[in-house]
Design a protein around this motif. Structure first.
Motif, PDB file in Angstrom:
ATOM      1  N   ALA A 239     102.383  21.681  33.636  1.00 18.51           N
ATOM      2  CA  ALA A 239     102.603  22.324  32.341  1.00 18.51           C
ATOM      3  C   ALA A 239     101.536  21.917  31.333  1.00 18.51           C
ATOM      4  CB  ALA A 239     103.995  21.976  31.816  1.00 18.51           C
ATOM      5  N   THR A 240     101.155  20.629  31.330  1.00 20.92           N
ATOM      6  CA  THR A 240     100.164  20.131  30.374  1.00 20.92           C
ATOM      7  C   THR A 240      98.790  20.750  30.627  1.00 20.92           C
ATOM      8  OG1 THR A 240     101.351  18.027  30.209  1.00 20.92           O
ATOM      9  CG2 THR A 240      99.075  18.062  29.434  1.00 20.92           C
ATOM     10  N   ILE A 241      98.392  20.827  31.883  1.00 20.05           N
ATOM     11  CA  ILE A 241      97.085  21.388  32.212  1.00 20.05           C
ATOM     12  C   ILE A 241      97.037  22.878  31.889  1.00 20.05           C
ATOM     13  CG2 ILE A 241      95.523  21.915  34.131  1.00 20.05           C
ATOM     14  CD1 ILE A 241      96.263  19.225  35.347  1.00 20.05           C
ATOM     15  N   GLN A 242      98.136  23.583  32.137  1.00 17.04           N
ATOM     16  CA  GLN A 242      98.197  25.009  31.811  1.00 17.04           C
ATOM     17  C   GLN A 242      98.121  25.224  30.298  1.00 17.04           C
ATOM     18  OE1 GLN A 242     101.604  26.871  33.682  1.00 17.04           O
ATOM     19  NE2 GLN A 242     101.150  25.919  35.643  1.00 17.04           N
ATOM     20  N   ARG A 243      98.808  24.380  29.541  1.00 17.58           N
ATOM     21  CA  ARG A 243      98.776  24.506  28.080  1.00 17.58           C
ATOM     22  C   ARG A 243      97.385  24.210  27.540  1.00 17.58           C
ATOM     23  NH1 ARG A 243     104.428  21.390  27.809  1.00 17.58           N
ATOM     24  NH2 ARG A 243     105.806  23.212  28.066  1.00 17.58           N
ATOM     25  N   CYS A 244      96.691  23.309  28.183  1.00 16.07           N
ATOM     26  CA  CYS A 244      95.316  22.992  27.792  1.00 16.07           C
ATOM     27  C   CYS A 244      94.466  24.258  27.854  1.00 16.07           C
ATOM     28  CB  CYS A 244      94.769  21.921  28.725  1.00 16.07           C
ATOM     29  SG  CYS A 244      93.021  21.569  28.523  1.00 16.07           S
TER      30      CYS A 244
ATOM     31  N   GLY B  16      96.249   9.340  44.677  1.00 10.65           N
ATOM     32  CA  GLY B  16      96.282   8.234  43.736  1.00 10.65           C
ATOM     33  C   GLY B  16      95.348   8.394  42.554  1.00 10.65           C
ATOM     34  N   GLU B  17      94.827   9.582  42.340  1.00  9.97           N
ATOM     35  CA  GLU B  17      93.939   9.813  41.195  1.00  9.97           C
ATOM     36  C   GLU B  17      94.743   9.964  39.911  1.00  9.97           C
ATOM     37  OE1 GLU B  17      90.347  12.795  39.682  1.00  9.97           O
ATOM     38  OE2 GLU B  17      91.440  13.242  41.529  1.00  9.97           O
ATOM     39  N   PHE B  18      95.872  10.651  39.990  1.00 13.25           N
ATOM     40  CA  PHE B  18      96.738  10.841  38.830  1.00 13.25           C
ATOM     41  C   PHE B  18      97.903   9.853  38.869  1.00 13.25           C
ATOM     42  CE2 PHE B  18      95.269  15.467  39.127  1.00 13.25           C
ATOM     43  CZ  PHE B  18      94.252  15.262  38.205  1.00 13.25           C
ATOM     44  N   ARG B  19      98.389   9.511  37.710  1.00 15.16           N
ATOM     45  CA  ARG B  19      99.450   8.520  37.581  1.00 15.16           C
ATOM     46  C   ARG B  19     100.720   8.955  38.311  1.00 15.16           C
ATOM     47  NH1 ARG B  19      99.454   8.578  31.290  1.00 15.16           N
ATOM     48  NH2 ARG B  19     101.584   7.873  31.628  1.00 15.16           N
ATOM     49  N   ALA B  20     101.300   8.014  39.031  1.00 16.56           N
ATOM     50  CA  ALA B  20     102.487   8.320  39.828  1.00 16.56           C
ATOM     51  C   ALA B  20     103.747   8.433  38.979  1.00 16.56           C
ATOM     52  CB  ALA B  20     102.679   7.236  40.891  1.00 16.56           C
TER      53      ALA B  20
ATOM     54  N   ASP C  82      85.746  22.173  28.483  1.00 15.53           N
ATOM     55  CA  ASP C  82      85.366  20.990  29.254  1.00 15.53           C
ATOM     56  C   ASP C  82      85.687  19.712  28.490  1.00 15.53           C
ATOM     57  OD1 ASP C  82      83.785  20.042  31.741  1.00 15.53           O
ATOM     58  OD2 ASP C  82      82.803  18.983  30.095  1.00 15.53           O
ATOM     59  N   ARG C  83      85.341  19.674  27.204  1.00 14.81           N
ATOM     60  CA  ARG C  83      85.601  18.479  26.393  1.00 14.81           C
ATOM     61  C   ARG C  83      87.086  18.162  26.335  1.00 14.81           C
ATOM     62  NH1 ARG C  83      81.815  20.070  21.189  1.00 14.81           N
ATOM     63  NH2 ARG C  83      79.795  19.468  22.072  1.00 14.81           N
ATOM     64  N   PHE C  84      87.869  19.167  26.042  1.00 15.47           N
ATOM     65  CA  PHE C  84      89.308  18.972  25.870  1.00 15.47           C
ATOM     66  C   PHE C  84      89.970  18.588  27.188  1.00 15.47           C
ATOM     67  CE2 PHE C  84      93.711  20.255  25.316  1.00 15.47           C
ATOM     68  CZ  PHE C  84      93.992  19.879  24.012  1.00 15.47           C
ATOM     69  N   THR C  85      89.575  19.266  28.265  1.00 14.13           N
ATOM     70  CA  THR C  85      90.199  19.027  29.559  1.00 14.13           C
ATOM     71  C   THR C  85      89.856  17.650  30.112  1.00 14.13           C
ATOM     72  OG1 THR C  85      90.010  21.409  29.999  1.00 14.13           O
ATOM     73  CG2 THR C  85      90.626  20.016  31.850  1.00 14.13           C
ATOM     74  N   VAL C  86      88.629  17.205  29.889  1.00 18.26           N
ATOM     75  CA  VAL C  86      88.238  15.869  30.334  1.00 18.26           C
ATOM     76  C   VAL C  86      89.112  14.806  29.684  1.00 18.26           C
ATOM     77  CG1 VAL C  86      86.431  14.100  30.159  1.00 18.26           C
ATOM     78  CG2 VAL C  86      85.844  16.397  30.947  1.00 18.26           C
ATOM     79  N   VAL C  87      89.316  14.907  28.381  1.00 12.99           N
ATOM     80  CA  VAL C  87      90.153  13.942  27.663  1.00 12.99           C
ATOM     81  C   VAL C  87      91.581  13.969  28.203  1.00 12.99           C
ATOM     82  CG1 VAL C  87      91.166  13.356  25.431  1.00 12.99           C
ATOM     83  CG2 VAL C  87      88.757  14.014  25.565  1.00 12.99           C
ATOM     84  N   MET C  88      92.109  15.176  28.394  1.00  9.21           N
ATOM     85  CA  MET C  88      93.471  15.327  28.881  1.00  9.21           C
ATOM     86  C   MET C  88      93.633  14.774  30.295  1.00  9.21           C
ATOM     87  SD  MET C  88      95.368  17.471  31.011  1.00  9.21           S
ATOM     88  CE  MET C  88      94.261  18.855  31.146  1.00  9.21           C
ATOM     89  N   LEU C  89      92.687  15.072  31.175  1.00  3.02           N
ATOM     90  CA  LEU C  89      92.769  14.591  32.549  1.00  3.02           C
ATOM     91  C   LEU C  89      92.620  13.070  32.618  1.00  3.02           C
ATOM     92  CD1 LEU C  89      90.672  17.311  34.432  1.00  3.02           C
ATOM     93  CD2 LEU C  89      93.140  16.960  34.577  1.00  3.02           C
ATOM     94  N   ASN C  90      91.741  12.512  31.776  1.00  2.00           N
ATOM     95  CA  ASN C  90      91.565  11.054  31.764  1.00  2.00           C
ATOM     96  C   ASN C  90      92.862  10.352  31.388  1.00  2.00           C
ATOM     97  OD1 ASN C  90      88.907  11.137  32.565  1.00  2.00           O
ATOM     98  ND2 ASN C  90      88.061  10.985  30.494  1.00  2.00           N
ATOM     99  N   GLY C  91      93.638  10.969  30.524  1.00  4.54           N
ATOM    100  CA  GLY C  91      94.919  10.383  30.137  1.00  4.54           C
ATOM    101  C   GLY C  91      95.946  10.405  31.242  1.00  4.54           C
ATOM    102  N   MET C  92      95.732  11.231  32.231  1.00  2.00           N
ATOM    103  CA  MET C  92      96.663  11.338  33.353  1.00  2.00           C
ATOM    104  C   MET C  92      96.248  10.520  34.559  1.00  2.00           C
ATOM    105  SD  MET C  92      97.637  15.360  33.395  1.00  2.00           S
ATOM    106  CE  MET C  92      98.603  16.091  32.052  1.00  2.00           C
TER     107      MET C  92
END
Length: 205
Positions: A162-167, A149-153, A189-199
């Protein structure tokens, strides 16, 4: 274990010589500008000898880059299994970026990315191959994040993957085209944190 015969030692030496010389030439002149013939002439061997060890010049890069797989396996074993999935991903990426910066280096990575954009690579490129160890590890963490339940269902697993790999690839590409002021570890780290927070889920039930 039996020791190698003189013939086997010679074969290993020839293979290593071809590998090193190929990478040196790719780095100096560009992957697309170097032919197998130029490599074999520089090593004073026949083209047949080259193809005994490498099906194509792309496979030279692939062989060298496969060394990363053993590194990722070691990193995975050292990541705390109790961490949330997002923290595992950040830890894996941090270790990867340190390795690329301090061990692999820009020259080889530029060659890998250049090779990926030429029409001389007909198979699925190593950069996006689902068989890569790092992608297998990432997919395990992503599945954990969705399950816990950490990432959006409402996001498909393949979409998150795909998004994490492209990051990762985007940050490495930026590193390659910037000068030394670009800190790959920090920027990743900066970019990945923002991307993961959106998920992530905004709220838990």
């Amino acid at each position: 274990m039996n020791s190698l015969t003189s013939r086997q030692k010679k074969a290993l030496e020839t293979r290593e010589k071809l590998l090193k010389k190929s990478l040196d030439l790719f780095n100096e002149y560009g992957f697309e500008h170097i032919s197998v013939e130029q490599i074999t002439k520089a090593c004073n061997v026949s083209k047949g000898t080259f193809y005994t060890y490498f099906p194509s010049k792309y496979d030279v890069i692939l062989e060298k880059f496969k060394e990363l797989d053993s590194f990722y396996s070691t990193v995975e074993k050292n990541i705390d299994p109790a961490l949330p999935a997002s923290e595992k991903i950040l830890t894996l990426y941090k270790e990867q970026m340190l390795y690329l910066t301090n061990v692999v280096g820009k020259d080889l990575m530029r060659t890998v990315y250049t090779a990926a954009m030429t029409n001389q690579v007909e198979q699925v490129h190593y950069l996006i191959s689902p068989q890569r160890k790092i992608f297998q590890i990432l997919n395990t963490y992503i599945e954990e994040g969705v399950r816990d339940g950490e990432f959006r269902a409402n996001l498909e697993l393949t979409q998150i993957q795909a998004t994490i790999q492209r990051c990762m690839r985007a940050n490495v590409y930026d590193w390659l085209i910037h000068h030394e002021e670009f800190d790959l570890v920090v920027e990743m780290d900066r970019f990945t944190v923002v991307m993961l927070n959106g998920m992530k889920m905004t709220s838990r039930p």
